[in-house]
Write a protein that holds these residues in place. Sequence first.
Motif, short mmCIF file in Angstrom:
data_model
loop_
_atom_site.label_atom_id
_atom_site.label_comp_id
_atom_site.label_asym_id
_atom_site.label_seq_id
_atom_site.Cartn_x
_atom_site.Cartn_y
_atom_site.Cartn_z
N ASN A 278 6.09 -4.29 4.71
CA ASN A 278 5.98 -4.20 6.17
C ASN A 278 6.13 -2.75 6.63
O ASN A 278 7.21 -2.32 7.05
CB ASN A 278 7.03 -5.08 6.84
CG ASN A 278 6.76 -5.27 8.32
OD1 ASN A 278 5.85 -4.66 8.87
ND2 ASN A 278 7.53 -6.12 8.97
N HIS B 63 0.62 -9.23 11.67
CA HIS B 63 0.69 -8.64 10.33
C HIS B 63 0.56 -9.73 9.26
O HIS B 63 -0.11 -9.54 8.23
CB HIS B 63 2.01 -7.90 10.17
CG HIS B 63 2.12 -7.11 8.90
ND1 HIS B 63 1.18 -6.20 8.48
CD2 HIS B 63 3.09 -7.11 7.93
CE1 HIS B 63 1.55 -5.65 7.33
NE2 HIS B 63 2.70 -6.21 6.97
N SER C 260 -2.69 -2.56 6.85
CA SER C 260 -2.37 -3.43 7.99
C SER C 260 -1.19 -2.89 8.79
O SER C 260 -1.21 -2.88 10.02
CB SER C 260 -2.06 -4.84 7.49
OG SER C 260 -1.60 -5.66 8.55
N GLY C 261 -0.15 -2.43 8.08
CA GLY C 261 1.03 -1.92 8.78
C GLY C 261 0.73 -0.67 9.59
O GLY C 261 1.18 -0.55 10.73
#
Length: 420
Positions: A82, A123, A137-138
């Motif tokens: 993340n 996410h 993505s993060g």
Amino acid sequence: MSTATVTKAAPAAPQPGRRRISLPVLLLIIAGVLVLTSVVRLITDAHGITSTGQMSGALRLAVPIGLAGLGGLWAERAGVVNIGLEGMLILGTWFGAWAGYQWGPWVGIVFGVLGGALGGLLHAIVTVTFNVNHIVSGVALNILALGTTRYLSTFAFEGEEGGTSKQSPGVESLGKFSVPGLSDWLHDLNQKHWFLVSDIAGLLGGLLTDVSPLTLIAVAMVPLSWFILWRTAFGLRLRSCGENPIAAESLGVNVYKYKYLAVIISGGLAGLGGAFLSLVASNIYLEGQTGQRGYIGLAAMIFGNWMPGGLALGAGLFGYTDSLKLRGGGTNVHALLLLIAILLLIGAAYLIWRKRYVPAVITAAASALMFLWYGLTDEVPNQVVTATPYVVTLLVLSLSAQRLRMPKADGMPYRKGQGK
């Protein structure tokens, strides 16, 4: 499905040559550092490094870092990296301040958590369902959160008294409290500047003076997360998804569900940290107020070896170094140069005892440079004080890299049924 069955699915076999530090040893190390800090304080006469105000400020700055790191821990224990914690913090600050301005600070806390959870859901959709690279993505989420909040501010805050496209109007405070009698007594004891006693009083006084209710909630999240993740069947199944999702799936674990839940909870915790910034730390939303704390929270999580207790220590360390620039930063950081030099010298001696001579020589040389820097200067420039939290982040990660063990399947792509 029994707990014993999942344990077989995801064995946590320790890597050879890497021993975990036991709790008594860890407490002994902390006590030793505290004693050395007290000695340095008396030598340098920099009593501010363990003052009640310094510790109280460090706690306030550590809370959002710790909550962001705790969010990262939940996600990565389920196998999802993340990097988007910074974006989830931003969403928490905006939604917390917006709802807090409309309906009060407690409602703002709820909306801050929901805002961060919304970022976590996005996410999860991108990484779990569509298998997009977690780092990509993060980073995209961080950019999206910044642009979205800036766009929303033009509609929500412009035209309101005290509001602009980059900040919200003032939000009602949650209030603060001190423990009657005890906080004043600890403050007086800290002011006497006695060896070790005053330092312990300053540390405890900082935890009991001008404390927000949200701080207590944030601190409670650390043992609560540990209990859920390491003492419940739910936590065991979730962690199995981060260690060996194929084996977990073969034993009936819905890996997608647990990954989704983990990342949404991760976003909610980061959103709570963002709400703390806009409702407690400043009582206002201000663009850029997260100050990259999402990334520092991620560093605290790595420093803590993906464990809640170590994460809390890391967040406290980074919060403390961040607070130095607020209270006599140049003098205090200069005094800490002596502490770092002594710690490096002890580290060099330990490496010699372990017969690791090359790292020992490098550590001894770094210690000598720190002693030289301390001896030739009287105060550290403000630029160095401002950079201290980030330098400490890099140093801590570099020194602790040899004993880290991330979840085995962290960041690895997973498709349902791929083990068949």
